[in-house]
Design an enzyme around this catalytic site. Sequence first.
Site, PDB file in Angstrom:
ATOM      1  N   ILE A   6      -8.181   0.728   8.354  1.00 30.17           N
ATOM      2  CA  ILE A   6      -9.882   0.178   9.347  1.00 30.17           C
ATOM      3  C   ILE A   6      -8.639   0.108  10.530  1.00 30.17           C
ATOM      4  CG2 ILE A   6     -11.737  -0.262   7.844  1.00 30.17           C
ATOM      5  CD1 ILE A   6     -11.067  -2.977   9.069  1.00 30.17           C
ATOM      6  N   THR A   8      -5.624   1.288  11.258  1.00 28.70           N
ATOM      7  CA  THR A   8      -4.785   2.556  11.837  1.00 28.70           C
ATOM      8  C   THR A   8      -4.944   3.057  13.007  1.00 28.70           C
ATOM      9  OG1 THR A   8      -6.108   4.041  10.288  1.00 28.70           O
ATOM     10  CG2 THR A   8      -4.020   3.341   9.883  1.00 28.70           C
ATOM     11  N   PRO A  13       0.605   0.222  11.864  1.00 34.80           N
ATOM     12  CA  PRO A  13       0.022   0.936  10.758  1.00 34.80           C
ATOM     13  C   PRO A  13      -0.155   0.427   9.559  1.00 34.80           C
ATOM     14  CG  PRO A  13       2.194   0.079  11.575  1.00 34.80           C
ATOM     15  CD  PRO A  13       1.609   0.154  12.273  1.00 34.80           C
ATOM     16  N   ASP A  14      -0.595   1.419   8.364  1.00 36.06           N
ATOM     17  CA  ASP A  14      -0.780   0.288   7.178  1.00 36.06           C
ATOM     18  C   ASP A  14      -0.206   0.479   6.310  1.00 36.06           C
ATOM     19  OD1 ASP A  14      -0.584   3.535   6.674  1.00 36.06           O
ATOM     20  OD2 ASP A  14      -2.904   3.768   5.810  1.00 36.06           O
ATOM     21  N   PHE A  15       0.161   0.838   5.009  1.00 35.72           N
ATOM     22  CA  PHE A  15       1.144   0.940   4.483  1.00 35.72           C
ATOM     23  C   PHE A  15       1.575   1.352   3.713  1.00 35.72           C
ATOM     24  CE2 PHE A  15       1.629  -4.293   2.250  1.00 35.72           C
ATOM     25  CZ  PHE A  15       2.045  -4.616   3.223  1.00 35.72           C
ATOM     26  N   ARG A  16       0.490   2.316   2.645  1.00 36.03           N
ATOM     27  CA  ARG A  16       1.173   3.291   1.766  1.00 36.03           C
ATOM     28  C   ARG A  16       0.666   4.842   2.609  1.00 36.03           C
ATOM     29  NH1 ARG A  16      -0.511  -0.889  -0.458  1.00 36.03           N
ATOM     30  NH2 ARG A  16       0.993  -2.012  -2.188  1.00 36.03           N
ATOM     31  N   ASN A  87      -6.473  -7.336   5.506  1.00 36.24           N
ATOM     32  CA  ASN A  87      -5.947  -7.837   6.020  1.00 36.24           C
ATOM     33  C   ASN A  87      -5.187  -9.079   6.635  1.00 36.24           C
ATOM     34  OD1 ASN A  87      -5.997  -4.388   5.802  1.00 36.24           O
ATOM     35  ND2 ASN A  87      -8.011  -4.388   7.729  1.00 36.24           N
ATOM     36  N   ASP A  89      -4.117  -8.885   9.636  1.00 38.58           N
ATOM     37  CA  ASP A  89      -3.782  -8.622  11.751  1.00 38.58           C
ATOM     38  C   ASP A  89      -5.349  -9.567  12.233  1.00 38.58           C
ATOM     39  OD1 ASP A  89      -7.034  -7.525  11.872  1.00 38.58           O
ATOM     40  OD2 ASP A  89      -5.768  -5.120  11.548  1.00 38.58           O
ATOM     41  N   HIS A 106      -5.868 -12.129   2.088  1.00 39.77           N
ATOM     42  CA  HIS A 106      -4.555 -11.450   2.156  1.00 39.77           C
ATOM     43  C   HIS A 106      -3.582 -13.174   2.814  1.00 39.77           C
ATOM     44  CE1 HIS A 106      -3.889  -7.593  -0.423  1.00 39.77           C
ATOM     45  NE2 HIS A 106      -4.736  -9.435  -1.484  1.00 39.77           N
ATOM     46  N   CYS A 119       7.146 -30.452   0.734  1.00 39.29           N
ATOM     47  CA  CYS A 119       6.776 -30.716   2.492  1.00 39.29           C
ATOM     48  C   CYS A 119       5.420 -30.140   2.469  1.00 39.29           C
ATOM     49  CB  CYS A 119       7.612 -30.759   3.478  1.00 39.29           C
ATOM     50  SG  CYS A 119       6.918 -30.807   4.733  1.00 39.29           S
ATOM     51  N   CYS A 143      11.640 -31.194   7.585  1.00 41.57           N
ATOM     52  CA  CYS A 143      12.161 -30.569   5.615  1.00 41.57           C
ATOM     53  C   CYS A 143      13.437 -29.641   6.046  1.00 41.57           C
ATOM     54  CB  CYS A 143      11.497 -30.917   4.890  1.00 41.57           C
ATOM     55  SG  CYS A 143      11.094 -28.708   4.711  1.00 41.57           S
TER      56      CYS A 143
HETATM   57  P1  CNA Z   1      -2.495   0.502   1.861  1.00 39.58           P
HETATM   58  O1  CNA Z   1      -2.390   0.315   0.419  1.00 39.58           O
HETATM   59  O2  CNA Z   1      -1.256   1.534   2.975  1.00 39.58           O
HETATM   60  O3  CNA Z   1      -4.059   2.012   2.314  1.00 39.58           O
HETATM   61  C1  CNA Z   1      -4.469   2.632   3.064  1.00 39.58           C
HETATM   62  C2  CNA Z   1      -5.395   3.505   2.768  1.00 39.58           C
HETATM   63  O4  CNA Z   1      -5.918   3.594   3.628  1.00 39.58           O
HETATM   64  C3  CNA Z   1      -4.941   4.662   2.275  1.00 39.58           C
HETATM   65  O5  CNA Z   1      -5.362   5.188   1.104  1.00 39.58           O
HETATM   66  C4  CNA Z   1      -5.496   5.140   3.541  1.00 39.58           C
HETATM   67  O6  CNA Z   1      -5.126   6.512   3.069  1.00 39.58           O
HETATM   68  C5  CNA Z   1      -6.149   4.716   3.920  1.00 39.58           C
HETATM   69  N1  CNA Z   1      -6.423   4.728   5.760  1.00 39.58           N
HETATM   70  C6  CNA Z   1      -5.716   5.309   6.350  1.00 39.58           C
HETATM   71  N2  CNA Z   1      -6.299   5.016   7.820  1.00 39.58           N
HETATM   72  C7  CNA Z   1      -7.182   5.395   7.446  1.00 39.58           C
HETATM   73  C8  CNA Z   1      -8.549   4.900   8.598  1.00 39.58           C
HETATM   74  N3  CNA Z   1      -8.591   5.839   9.674  1.00 39.58           N
HETATM   75  N4  CNA Z   1      -9.478   5.850   7.657  1.00 39.58           N
HETATM   76  C9  CNA Z   1      -9.869   5.847   6.135  1.00 39.58           C
HETATM   77  N5  CNA Z   1      -9.152   6.008   5.602  1.00 39.58           N
HETATM   78  C10 CNA Z   1      -7.784   5.546   5.901  1.00 39.58           C
HETATM   79  O7  CNA Z   1      -3.124  -1.008   2.043  1.00 39.58           O
HETATM   80  P2  CNA Z   1      -4.448  -1.551   2.252  1.00 39.58           P
HETATM   81  O8  CNA Z   1      -4.721  -2.555   2.946  1.00 39.58           O
HETATM   82  O9  CNA Z   1      -5.455  -0.605   0.853  1.00 39.58           O
HETATM   83  O10 CNA Z   1      -3.186  -2.717   0.702  1.00 39.58           O
HETATM   84  C11 CNA Z   1      -3.462  -3.802   0.699  1.00 39.58           C
HETATM   85  C12 CNA Z   1      -2.665  -4.530   1.588  1.00 39.58           C
HETATM   86  C13 CNA Z   1      -1.577  -3.994   3.241  1.00 39.58           C
HETATM   87  C14 CNA Z   1      -2.693  -6.163   2.128  1.00 39.58           C
HETATM   88  O11 CNA Z   1      -1.807  -7.098   1.642  1.00 39.58           O
HETATM   89  C15 CNA Z   1      -2.464  -5.876   2.997  1.00 39.58           C
HETATM   90  O12 CNA Z   1      -1.909  -7.227   3.861  1.00 39.58           O
HETATM   91  C16 CNA Z   1      -1.727  -5.216   3.938  1.00 39.58           C
HETATM   92  N6  CNA Z   1      -1.434  -3.876   5.174  1.00 39.58           N
HETATM   93  C17 CNA Z   1      -1.890  -4.996   6.094  1.00 39.58           C
HETATM   94  C18 CNA Z   1      -2.107  -4.193   7.830  1.00 39.58           C
HETATM   95  C19 CNA Z   1      -3.397  -5.289   8.513  1.00 39.58           C
HETATM   96  O13 CNA Z   1      -3.876  -6.479   8.544  1.00 39.58           O
HETATM   97  N7  CNA Z   1      -3.705  -4.440   9.727  1.00 39.58           N
HETATM   98  C20 CNA Z   1      -1.356  -3.674   8.379  1.00 39.58           C
HETATM   99  C21 CNA Z   1      -0.871  -2.934   6.529  1.00 39.58           C
HETATM  100  C22 CNA Z   1      -0.718  -3.752   5.372  1.00 39.58           C
END
Ligand code: CNA
Length: 273
Positions: A6, A8, A13-16, A87, A89, A106, A119, A143
């Site tokens: 939500i 990106t 950037p996301d993780f995967r 998230n 962020d 998280h 501490c 510490c």
């Molecule tokens: P992930 O594993 O990177 O998965 C993201 C998912 O979202 C994937 O399935 C993508 O296909 C999908 N996706 C990407 N962009 C969009 C979009 N615009 N609309 C719809 N779907 C989309 O990330 P998860 O959140 O599942 O993994 C959990 C981790 C990622 C947590 O521990 C977070 O802290 C961590 N994280 C957070 C952030 C943030 O705070 N913005 C950023 C990167 C990672």
Amino acid sequence: MAGAGISTDAGIPDFRSPGTGLYDNLQKFNLPHPEAIFSIDYFRRNPKPFYVLAKELYPGQYVPTQSHFFVKLLEQKGLLLRHYTQNIDCLERTAGIDPELIVEAHGSFHTAHCIGRKCRQEYSQAWVKEHIFRDEIPRCSSCDSLVKPDITFFGEGLPSRFFELLVEDFARCDLLIVMGTSLLVQPFASIIDHVGPHVPRLLINRMRVGESKAPGAGFDFDGRFGKSLHRDAFVAGDSDEACALFAGHLGWLDELVELRASHIAKQGLDLAK
Ligand code: CNA
């Protein structure tokens, strides 16, 4: 329930996601494996990569997306029981969602603690931010251990608030919306199964995730485990577009667009730049 997807469209950037996700872009840190940057054991030995990345992703530099404001709109309509986010962020807070209605499963950058085992001194977000932006590793004044924002690393437990609210909230839920997550991180991923057996569940994501391998464990979009249990729906694509689509069907599209526009105007932001 939400994940990195939500955010990106805000530019984080996301993780995967292949190619654009953080895990495909960490070469400069020379890590043993991509997850190491968020692993507590690795952080104790080498905190620098995390802090370099934290500076790049630091909250306050990004504008919440239409998806965040859709959740805010649900709050305004009295329909939001709780928003569970993975998230870190803080964009839910930035979008003005009542912090009482948010569970940062998280953790977040909002507070920080010394990670010295005895501490645990608390530090403010502002203090940590100053260090991060001066490219310094924040260390405890008592510490000398590392100070880490209270985001949950691999190898750490989730905040107690997550477990405290989970049971009651999910028992009361009558529609579960899951957006922008790969549902690969536990225990967050499994809580989709904590709602009642007939509660409809909607996944909005670029790809199908979290599907059942056994009855009652994960989504069952195709009714593989019996038509009577068929209560899951999948909307493929970007969460911002899907939120706008649903808002349109509900007659809320103007309100949704106005919410984000007025946030941008209040902050004096010029998104064209
Ligand atoms: P992930 O594993 O990177 O998965 C993201 C998912 O979202 C994937 O399935 C993508 O296909 C999908 N996706 C990407 N962009 C969009 C979009 N615009 N609309 C719809 N779907 C989309 O990330 P998860 O959140 O599942 O993994 C959990 C981790 C990622 C947590 O521990 C977070 O802290 C961590 N994280 C957070 C952030 C943030 O705070 N913005 C950023 C990167 C990672």
